[in-house]
Structures are given as C-alpha cells and as structure tokens.
Scaffold this motif. Structure first.
Motif, PDB file in Angstrom:
ATOM      1  N   LEU A 212     -14.677   9.456   2.049  1.00 40.25           N
ATOM      2  CA  LEU A 212     -14.344   7.953   2.092  1.00 40.25           C
ATOM      3  C   LEU A 212     -13.786   7.983   4.042  1.00 40.25           C
ATOM      4  O   LEU A 212     -13.994   6.658   4.178  1.00 40.25           O
ATOM      5  CB  LEU A 212     -13.236   8.668   1.793  1.00 40.25           C
ATOM      6  CG  LEU A 212     -13.346   7.054   0.100  1.00 40.25           C
ATOM      7  CD1 LEU A 212     -14.176   8.199  -0.916  1.00 40.25           C
ATOM      8  CD2 LEU A 212     -11.900   7.417  -0.696  1.00 40.25           C
ATOM      9  N   ALA A 213     -13.519   8.914   4.213  1.00 48.01           N
ATOM     10  CA  ALA A 213     -13.325   8.251   5.742  1.00 48.01           C
ATOM     11  C   ALA A 213     -14.650   7.697   6.522  1.00 48.01           C
ATOM     12  O   ALA A 213     -14.495   7.114   7.590  1.00 48.01           O
ATOM     13  CB  ALA A 213     -12.276   9.459   7.435  1.00 48.01           C
TER      14      ALA A 213
ATOM     15  N   VAL B  20      -6.529   9.856   0.908  1.00 53.32           N
ATOM     16  CA  VAL B  20      -7.057  10.132  -0.426  1.00 53.32           C
ATOM     17  C   VAL B  20      -6.882  11.469  -0.289  1.00 53.32           C
ATOM     18  O   VAL B  20      -6.589  12.289  -1.380  1.00 53.32           O
ATOM     19  CB  VAL B  20      -8.588   9.057  -0.527  1.00 53.32           C
ATOM     20  CG1 VAL B  20      -9.248   9.699  -1.069  1.00 53.32           C
ATOM     21  CG2 VAL B  20      -8.179   7.644  -0.779  1.00 53.32           C
TER      22      VAL B  20
ATOM     23  N   PHE C  50      -8.865   3.370  10.774  1.00 54.51           N
ATOM     24  CA  PHE C  50      -8.782   2.926   9.618  1.00 54.51           C
ATOM     25  C   PHE C  50      -9.650   4.049   8.691  1.00 54.51           C
ATOM     26  O   PHE C  50      -8.912   3.902   7.642  1.00 54.51           O
ATOM     27  CB  PHE C  50      -9.565   1.219   9.732  1.00 54.51           C
ATOM     28  CG  PHE C  50      -8.240   0.293  10.297  1.00 54.51           C
ATOM     29  CD1 PHE C  50      -7.394   0.101   8.920  1.00 54.51           C
ATOM     30  CD2 PHE C  50      -8.286  -0.316  10.730  1.00 54.51           C
ATOM     31  CE1 PHE C  50      -6.433  -1.347   9.501  1.00 54.51           C
ATOM     32  CE2 PHE C  50      -7.181  -1.406  11.162  1.00 54.51           C
ATOM     33  CZ  PHE C  50      -6.399  -1.956  10.102  1.00 54.51           C
ATOM     34  N   GLY C  51     -10.807   4.474   8.815  1.00 56.73           N
ATOM     35  CA  GLY C  51     -10.929   4.850   8.038  1.00 56.73           C
ATOM     36  C   GLY C  51     -10.512   7.081   8.443  1.00 56.73           C
ATOM     37  O   GLY C  51     -10.426   7.135   7.152  1.00 56.73           O
TER      38      GLY C  51
ATOM     39  N   LEU D 134       0.399  -0.870   0.025  1.00 54.09           N
ATOM     40  CA  LEU D 134      -0.463   0.106  -0.090  1.00 54.09           C
ATOM     41  C   LEU D 134       0.790   1.312   0.162  1.00 54.09           C
ATOM     42  O   LEU D 134       0.582   2.248  -0.669  1.00 54.09           O
ATOM     43  CB  LEU D 134      -0.742   0.174   1.234  1.00 54.09           C
ATOM     44  CG  LEU D 134      -2.381  -0.713   1.461  1.00 54.09           C
ATOM     45  CD1 LEU D 134      -2.512  -1.051   2.267  1.00 54.09           C
ATOM     46  CD2 LEU D 134      -2.798  -1.173   0.113  1.00 54.09           C
TER      47      LEU D 134
ATOM     48  N   CYS E 251      -0.106   2.488   7.729  1.00 51.32           N
ATOM     49  CA  CYS E 251      -0.735   1.427   8.502  1.00 51.32           C
ATOM     50  C   CYS E 251      -0.025   0.306   9.331  1.00 51.32           C
ATOM     51  O   CYS E 251      -0.556  -0.607   9.115  1.00 51.32           O
ATOM     52  CB  CYS E 251      -0.264   0.882   6.419  1.00 51.32           C
ATOM     53  SG  CYS E 251      -1.553   0.047   6.560  1.00 51.32           S
TER      54      CYS E 251
ATOM     55  N   THR F  97      -7.427   5.810   5.713  1.00 50.33           N
ATOM     56  CA  THR F  97      -8.071   6.083   4.293  1.00 50.33           C
ATOM     57  C   THR F  97      -8.165   6.723   3.552  1.00 50.33           C
ATOM     58  O   THR F  97      -7.676   7.807   2.673  1.00 50.33           O
ATOM     59  CB  THR F  97      -9.077   5.037   4.527  1.00 50.33           C
ATOM     60  OG1 THR F  97      -8.515   3.706   4.651  1.00 50.33           O
ATOM     61  CG2 THR F  97      -8.903   4.843   2.768  1.00 50.33           C
TER      62      THR F  97
ATOM     63  N   MET G  90     -15.233   4.295   4.696  1.00 50.65           N
ATOM     64  CA  MET G  90     -14.045   3.656   5.031  1.00 50.65           C
ATOM     65  C   MET G  90     -15.080   3.402   6.600  1.00 50.65           C
ATOM     66  O   MET G  90     -14.321   1.837   7.439  1.00 50.65           O
ATOM     67  CB  MET G  90     -12.767   3.832   5.218  1.00 50.65           C
ATOM     68  CG  MET G  90     -12.282   2.632   5.683  1.00 50.65           C
ATOM     69  SD  MET G  90     -12.229   1.026   4.858  1.00 50.65           S
ATOM     70  CE  MET G  90     -10.895   1.446   3.672  1.00 50.65           C
TER      71      MET G  90
END
Length: 136
Positions: free
Chosen positions: A119-120, A98, A90-91, A34, A71, A94, A123
C-alpha cells in the motif's frame, strides 16, 4: 507621438507564489477525521466482538491521536518537500497505518509488513502522479 504605448512598465522579476498556510479548516478537519477513523478501526479490530475493556479504548485513542498528529505534521511541511519525497511521505504514512491495523487483525509480522509495503508503494505512485500532473 506614440511613445506612451512603448513605455516600459515595472514588473516583478519573479512570479508571485501564493502563500500556503496550513491553518484552513480542511487542514485541521482532515487529519482529525482520519485519526478518528483509524482509532475506531483499531478499537474494533482489537475488540473482536468481545467485551470492551479499558486497554482496547486506550489503544484506539492512542493510535488515532498518533495518526492524526503525524498526518497534521505532514500536511504542515508538505510544501517544503520536493514532490518525490512528499509522495513517499504520504505513502509511508498510509502504509504504516494499514500495516499496523493489519497486525492488530492477527496477521503475522511478515504479512502485515508486505501489506503495508504494497500500500505504501501504491500510494506513493498515486501521490507522485497527482503532484507531477498538477504542479507548475
């Protein structure tokens, strides 16, 4: 003479939980892969079809390494967190990645923040659903 069938046995008072170590091949390979993807993505967005410069290469390397380290750190501590906080972490990771990549694309700070926040939240909801349905 059937007493042997009713003899109490010694059992553990609590069920054993499996030891969770983050030293598997996937725990190293996934953040590394990633990080490489995010690094190349940042490099190619900033390059924009022009000539490659040293600053663009360093931007890709630093952003890829930073994302891989974050990560990997999150993967190492994820089981110590409750499922809600784990999903939110995790949100946030991410959404932050992004949003950063969106800002490199030339979007305004407000647009990049809105994309990263959307996106957060998405996710976080997905990860909470995954953890909620697969735990216990």
């Amino acid at each position: 003479m059937a007493t042997h069938a009713t003899m109490p046995t010694r059992r553990r008072s609590q069920a054993r939980t499996p030891e969770r170590h983050g030293h598997t091949a996937l725990a190293w390979a996934m953040p590394l892969a990633l990080g490489v993807i995010v690094g190349f993505w940042a490099f190619f967005i900033n390059r924009d079809g022009g000539a490659t410069t040293g600053g663009q290469i360093w931007l890709g390397v630093v952003s890829g390494v930073a994302f891989a380290v974050l990560c990997f750190a999150l993967v190492q501590v994820r089981w110590a967190l409750p499922r809600e906080l784990r999903a939110a972490a995790f949100g946030a990771l991410t959404g932050g990645a992004v949003g950063f990549l969106s800002s490199l694309n030339g979007n305004s700070v407000l647009t990049s923040s809105a994309i990263g926040l959307a996106l957060a939240v998405g996710m976080s909801c997905v990860m909470f659903y995954v953890y909620y349905t697969r735990e216990d």
